[in-house]
Design an enzyme around this catalytic site. Structure first.
Site, PDB file in Angstrom:
ATOM      1  N   ASN A   1      -2.556   2.261   5.549  1.00  0.00           N
ATOM      2  CA  ASN A   1      -1.604   1.169   5.316  1.00  0.00           C
ATOM      3  C   ASN A   1      -1.470   0.393   6.612  1.00  0.00           C
ATOM      4  O   ASN A   1      -1.323   1.012   7.671  1.00  0.00           O
ATOM      5  CB  ASN A   1      -0.204   1.706   4.985  1.00  0.00           C
ATOM      6  CG  ASN A   1      -0.120   2.298   3.609  1.00  0.00           C
ATOM      7  OD1 ASN A   1      -1.088   2.289   2.885  1.00  0.00           O
ATOM      8  ND2 ASN A   1       1.055   2.805   3.271  1.00  0.00           N
ATOM      9  N   GLY A   2      -1.469  -0.920   6.537  1.00  0.00           N
ATOM     10  CA  GLY A   2      -1.267  -1.729   7.733  1.00  0.00           C
ATOM     11  C   GLY A   2      -2.445  -2.651   7.995  1.00  0.00           C
ATOM     12  O   GLY A   2      -3.274  -2.900   7.109  1.00  0.00           O
TER      13      GLY A   2
ATOM     14  N   LYS B   1      13.298 -17.798  -6.409  1.00  0.00           N
ATOM     15  CA  LYS B   1      13.110 -17.027  -7.655  1.00  0.00           C
ATOM     16  C   LYS B   1      12.173 -17.764  -8.599  1.00  0.00           C
ATOM     17  O   LYS B   1      11.257 -17.176  -9.169  1.00  0.00           O
ATOM     18  CB  LYS B   1      14.429 -16.804  -8.395  1.00  0.00           C
ATOM     19  CG  LYS B   1      15.386 -15.770  -7.926  1.00  0.00           C
ATOM     20  CD  LYS B   1      14.926 -14.354  -7.952  1.00  0.00           C
ATOM     21  CE  LYS B   1      14.139 -14.060  -6.708  1.00  0.00           C
ATOM     22  NZ  LYS B   1      14.674 -13.264  -5.706  1.00  0.00           N
TER      23      LYS B   1
ATOM     24  N   ARG C   1       5.882  -0.719  -5.850  1.00  0.00           N
ATOM     25  CA  ARG C   1       5.757  -1.564  -4.651  1.00  0.00           C
ATOM     26  C   ARG C   1       4.777  -2.717  -4.846  1.00  0.00           C
ATOM     27  O   ARG C   1       4.753  -3.639  -4.053  1.00  0.00           O
ATOM     28  CB  ARG C   1       5.202  -0.734  -3.493  1.00  0.00           C
ATOM     29  CG  ARG C   1       6.107   0.334  -3.013  1.00  0.00           C
ATOM     30  CD  ARG C   1       5.285   1.280  -2.182  1.00  0.00           C
ATOM     31  NE  ARG C   1       6.145   2.106  -1.371  1.00  0.00           N
ATOM     32  CZ  ARG C   1       6.012   2.246  -0.054  1.00  0.00           C
ATOM     33  NH1 ARG C   1       5.053   1.642   0.582  1.00  0.00           N
ATOM     34  NH2 ARG C   1       6.830   2.999   0.622  1.00  0.00           N
TER      35      ARG C   1
ATOM     36  N   TRP D   1      -2.766  -3.022  -1.467  1.00  0.00           N
ATOM     37  CA  TRP D   1      -2.391  -4.429  -1.624  1.00  0.00           C
ATOM     38  C   TRP D   1      -3.190  -5.148  -0.527  1.00  0.00           C
ATOM     39  O   TRP D   1      -2.896  -5.022   0.649  1.00  0.00           O
ATOM     40  CB  TRP D   1      -0.886  -4.610  -1.444  1.00  0.00           C
ATOM     41  CG  TRP D   1      -0.431  -6.019  -1.671  1.00  0.00           C
ATOM     42  CD1 TRP D   1      -0.147  -6.602  -2.869  1.00  0.00           C
ATOM     43  CD2 TRP D   1      -0.190  -7.014  -0.665  1.00  0.00           C
ATOM     44  NE1 TRP D   1       0.245  -7.909  -2.670  1.00  0.00           N
ATOM     45  CE2 TRP D   1       0.228  -8.195  -1.335  1.00  0.00           C
ATOM     46  CE3 TRP D   1      -0.291  -7.046   0.732  1.00  0.00           C
ATOM     47  CZ2 TRP D   1       0.542  -9.371  -0.657  1.00  0.00           C
ATOM     48  CZ3 TRP D   1       0.025  -8.222   1.406  1.00  0.00           C
ATOM     49  CH2 TRP D   1       0.436  -9.360   0.696  1.00  0.00           C
TER      50      TRP D   1
ATOM     51  N   GLU E   1      17.761 -19.519  -2.667  1.00  0.00           N
ATOM     52  CA  GLU E   1      17.377 -18.297  -3.388  1.00  0.00           C
ATOM     53  C   GLU E   1      16.942 -18.639  -4.824  1.00  0.00           C
ATOM     54  O   GLU E   1      15.974 -18.079  -5.338  1.00  0.00           O
ATOM     55  CB  GLU E   1      18.563 -17.314  -3.366  1.00  0.00           C
ATOM     56  CG  GLU E   1      18.457 -16.098  -4.261  1.00  0.00           C
ATOM     57  CD  GLU E   1      17.261 -15.187  -3.978  1.00  0.00           C
ATOM     58  OE1 GLU E   1      16.547 -15.400  -2.986  1.00  0.00           O
ATOM     59  OE2 GLU E   1      17.037 -14.271  -4.794  1.00  0.00           O
TER      60      GLU E   1
ATOM     61  N   LYS F   1       6.205  -5.475  -3.749  1.00  0.00           N
ATOM     62  CA  LYS F   1       7.641  -5.201  -3.676  1.00  0.00           C
ATOM     63  C   LYS F   1       8.117  -4.929  -2.250  1.00  0.00           C
ATOM     64  O   LYS F   1       8.891  -5.670  -1.701  1.00  0.00           O
ATOM     65  CB  LYS F   1       7.980  -4.036  -4.606  1.00  0.00           C
ATOM     66  CG  LYS F   1       9.480  -3.714  -4.683  1.00  0.00           C
ATOM     67  CD  LYS F   1      10.252  -4.841  -5.325  1.00  0.00           C
ATOM     68  CE  LYS F   1      11.741  -4.642  -5.216  1.00  0.00           C
ATOM     69  NZ  LYS F   1      12.475  -5.890  -5.461  1.00  0.00           N
TER      70      LYS F   1
ATOM     71  N   HIS G   1      17.533 -38.277   3.151  1.00  0.00           N
ATOM     72  CA  HIS G   1      16.685 -38.271   4.348  1.00  0.00           C
ATOM     73  C   HIS G   1      15.243 -37.894   4.033  1.00  0.00           C
ATOM     74  O   HIS G   1      14.508 -37.493   4.928  1.00  0.00           O
ATOM     75  CB  HIS G   1      17.277 -37.329   5.399  1.00  0.00           C
ATOM     76  CG  HIS G   1      18.631 -37.751   5.870  1.00  0.00           C
ATOM     77  ND1 HIS G   1      18.829 -38.851   6.652  1.00  0.00           N
ATOM     78  CD2 HIS G   1      19.862 -37.251   5.601  1.00  0.00           C
ATOM     79  CE1 HIS G   1      20.124 -39.005   6.883  1.00  0.00           C
ATOM     80  NE2 HIS G   1      20.774 -38.048   6.245  1.00  0.00           N
TER      81      HIS G   1
ATOM     82  N   GLU H   1       8.554 -17.676  -7.260  1.00  0.00           N
ATOM     83  CA  GLU H   1       7.946 -16.344  -7.275  1.00  0.00           C
ATOM     84  C   GLU H   1       7.422 -15.953  -8.646  1.00  0.00           C
ATOM     85  O   GLU H   1       6.334 -15.394  -8.756  1.00  0.00           O
ATOM     86  CB  GLU H   1       8.982 -15.279  -6.867  1.00  0.00           C
ATOM     87  CG  GLU H   1       9.259 -15.190  -5.410  1.00  0.00           C
ATOM     88  CD  GLU H   1      10.306 -14.118  -5.110  1.00  0.00           C
ATOM     89  OE1 GLU H   1      10.036 -13.261  -4.271  1.00  0.00           O
ATOM     90  OE2 GLU H   1      11.392 -14.141  -5.715  1.00  0.00           O
TER      91      GLU H   1
ATOM     92  N   CYS I   1       0.809  -1.208   0.000  1.00  0.00           N
ATOM     93  CA  CYS I   1       0.000   0.000   0.000  1.00  0.00           C
ATOM     94  C   CYS I   1       0.841   1.256   0.000  1.00  0.00           C
ATOM     95  O   CYS I   1       1.905   1.303   0.589  1.00  0.00           O
ATOM     96  CB  CYS I   1      -0.863   0.040   1.246  1.00  0.00           C
ATOM     97  SG  CYS I   1      -2.101  -1.225   1.249  1.00  0.00           S
TER      98      CYS I   1
HETATM   99  N1  HGA Z   1      -5.510  -3.800   5.616  1.00  0.00           N
HETATM  100  C1  HGA Z   1      -5.775  -2.855   4.569  1.00  0.00           C
HETATM  101  C2  HGA Z   1      -4.503  -2.202   4.068  1.00  0.00           C
HETATM  102  C3  HGA Z   1      -3.539  -3.213   3.539  1.00  0.00           C
HETATM  103  C4  HGA Z   1      -2.120  -2.717   3.323  1.00  0.00           C
HETATM  104  O1  HGA Z   1      -1.574  -1.863   4.020  1.00  0.00           O
HETATM  105  N2  HGA Z   1      -1.391  -3.360   2.353  1.00  0.00           N
HETATM  106  O2  HGA Z   1      -0.044  -3.007   2.066  1.00  0.00           O
HETATM  107  C5  HGA Z   1      -6.573  -3.478   3.437  1.00  0.00           C
HETATM  108  O3  HGA Z   1      -6.603  -4.710   3.287  1.00  0.00           O
HETATM  109  O4  HGA Z   1      -7.192  -2.733   2.689  1.00  0.00           O
END
Ligand code: HGA
Length: 605
Positions: A99-100, A482, A27, A74, A478, A600, A501, A485, A2
């Site tokens: 964000n969070g 890669k 990001r 995100w 790694e 990112k 094993h 991902e 985000c």
């Molecule tokens: N929890 C919030 C914000 C997600 C966030 O910070 N993503 O990087 C949501 O899901 O909208």
């Protein structure tokens, strides 16, 4: 992940908000939105597509205003959809981006629903908008200060209110938030990069801060509600975007930039000295008796490689911990340990929390290896080594990893020197090898055509095993990461001695087994492990040093690297694994630079 941008100004801020979102695009995000104060009302535009699509929408509607906020999301709570995209509104009065993660969102949702609030999204974020509205009695700054006291979890928020047209309020706890100070206008963002070109006068808000932004005012209170002054720094943030040039993807460009990135990272290293890590490094390195490395993902594998280097060169014990585990684990703190965090962005939420946890346990000597000089990680650690990989756009890290390795190798040498385990001749030899690295990497990059041929075969597979031993086991890990991902092929790495094993049960003709085969002290052991695979019909794809005497035969494909590169060999052996993942993904037609579900900089827990 985000991103937040907000502004209070006396001009139309829509272009600033959209430009800010574009700078944060790298990001990774799944939806985006903008809200503005327009003629005494809140108006917004949201999209589950790219920022350019949002811009097209806004161009059509002519959305414009002097006060507003914007966001790239995100998803953590609720699917990526228009309704879940930020900004969220409460009662057409409060607009908010976040964000969070709000951990007590269920409890707050119940409480606010009882109070009559109607929820329009599945997000945890929407509770904050309603909570602020619930606590609003004419002063947004006051309401936000009250609301944040009720939140548990991590947040950076930017909010504005229909009834206070020239005000944006921000708050942070556990997620980064900065203020951009302008002339007669002020800005807020999750990263200084979002404001590049708008203002370079940046305030980094501290944990628990709440900020009141008005046209001529930027007022900050700390978590006790006490008014505080925070330093305004001049920050020359780089643009998040970078030219693609002749490359098809940023990942490919970044793989090929590694000779330059390593040269830049080691540019000022003429001899080994602790001061490369900061003025206080000499005293700290003398005092410490062990190292604790905290990191996530690719950076964690850089940390594992560093463990081999530090223990073998400096003879200091090293523990490497996955940050998201360490932060919640009962561990035994050693105040004489040097805590080393590794993070490309310097904003990785789990690594920042792990650092805090280590400090709370009395481990006060901290060092970070980081690619962003202005990041939270660099600000919070006593010592730092800034890698000069340059902006990394591809979600799958490449040049950030190899430059981290270069920095960690220097750390191992500096610790060895302080502990009296590095003589002048050894130092000169290591410096010469480091100087030659860009040329050696270029020679490995020239193997691309051979790797493309392998990638075409890999594209048809759904599983792969990666083998390595000793110093190259983390490199095999790694390589597997890669491939997972970006090509979505299930891949796992094993130390080759561990095959018998368990994982040998998976080996059939259908299972490609990628083998990292440097000509080091374990080469004969590795050759025996390869035979175990062949005896079960497994197909080996071996990256072998030219002097390792491994030849191609039925079921054994070999690509030759230059001669063995000693202790720095992991850096060279990383390159073909990156190319293999890249070309396999290309052959499978995946979105290489923005693989599904990933972002990112991982700024949420
Ligand atoms: N929890 C919030 C914000 C997600 C966030 O910070 N993503 O990087 C949501 O899901 O909208």
């Amino acid at each position: 992940m985000c991103g937040i941008v907000g502004a209070v100004a006396q001009r139309n801020i829509t272009p600033i908000l959209l430009e800010g979102l574009k700078r944060l695009e790298y990001r990774g995000y799944d939806s985006c939105g903008v809200a503005l104060h327009v003629d005494g009302k809140l108006q917004r535009s949201r999209s589950t597509s790219r920022v350019t699509e949002l811009q097209a929408q806004i161009d059509q509607t002519g959305l414009a205003g002097f006060t507003g906020i914007a966001h790239t999301r995100w998803a953590t709570h609720g699917v990526p959809s228009s309704a879940n995209a930020h900004p969220h509104f409460s009662r057409e009065r409060i607009a908010l981006v976040h964000n969070g993660i709000i951990e007590n969102h269920e409890e707050l949702r119940t409480e606010l629903s009882t109070a009559g609030y109607i929820f329009e999204s599945q997000t945890d974020t929407e509770v904050i908008a309603h909570l602020i509205d619930h606590l609003y009695h004419g002063d947004l700054f006051e309401a936000v200060q009250q609301a944040v006291k009720r939140l548990s979890g991590a947040f950076a928020i930017a909010v504005f209110c229909r009834d206070e047209p020239h005000r944006v309020v921000g708050a942070r706890l556990g997620s980064p938030l900065i203020v951009g100070v302008g002339k007669g206008e002020n800005f807020i963002a999750s990263d200084a990069m979002a404001l590049a070109g708008t203002t370079d006068q940046i305030i980094y808000l501290e944990e628990g801060d709440v900020v009141d932004l008005q046209l001529q005012k930027c007022w900050i209170v700390d978590n006790q509600g006490k008014s505080v002054q925070r330093e305004i720094r001049t920050v020359h943030a780089h643009s998040g975007a970078a030219e693609l040039g002749p490359y098809r993807h940023y990942m490919q460009k970044e793989i090929f930039e590694q000779p330059r990135a390593i040269a830049d990272t080691l540019e000022n290293v003429t001899n080994i000295m602790p001061e490369l890590f900061g003025d206080k490094a000499y005293g700290i390195f003398k005092e410490i008796d062990s190292v604790l490395i905290l990191a996530c993902g690719t950076s964690y594998y850089a940390g594992l490689t560093a463990k081999y280097w530090i223990e073998s060169i400096a003879k200091i014990p090293v523990n490497v911990e996955i940050a998201s585990e360490y932060r919640y684990r009962d561990s035994v703190p050693n105040p004489k340990s040097l805590v080393v965090t590794i993070s490309q962005s310097g904003e990785t939420a789990d690594t920042l929390a792990a650092l805090k946890h280590a400090r709370n346990q009395g481990m006060l000597h901290t060092l970070t290896v980081c690619n962003v000089a202005t990041s939270a990680m660099v600000r919070e650690c006593e010592l730092a080594y800034i890698t000069h990989a340059g902006v990394e756009v591809g979600v799958a890290s490449t040049k950030a990893f190899t430059t981290q390795l270069a920095a960690l190798f220097l750390l191992a040498l500096s610790l060895a020197q302080i502990k009296g385990r590095l003589n002048d001749e050894q130092e000169a030899g290591h410096i010469k090898a480091m100087r030659h690295l860009p040329v050696a990497i270029s020679a490995v990059l020239a193997l691309e055509p051979q790797i493309i041929a392998w990638a075409e075969q890999f594209a048809a597979k759904e599983n792969a095993l990666f083998l390595g031993r000793g110093l190259h086991y983390p490199i095999a890990m790694e390589g597997a990461l890669k491939l997972k991902e970006i090509s979505y092929i299930h891949a796992e790495a094993y130390p080759a001695g561990e095959l018998k094993h368990g994982p040998l049960a998976l080996v059939t003709k259908e299972m490609p087994v990628v083998t990292v085969a440097p000509n080091d002290t374990l080469i004969e052991k590795l050759k025996s492990n390869m035979q175990e695979v062949r005896a079960r019909g497994g197909e080996l794809y071996v990256f072998a040093d030219a002097d390792s005497h491994i030849t191609a035969s039925e079921g054994i494909h070999v690509i030759r690297l230059p001669e063995h590169y000693g202790l720095l060999s992991p850096i060279l052996h990383t390159i073909p694994l990156q190319l293999l993942a890249y070309h396999t993904a290309l052959a499978r037609g995946t979105d290489v630079d923005k693989p599904r579900n990933l972002a990112k900089s991982v700024t949420v827990e």
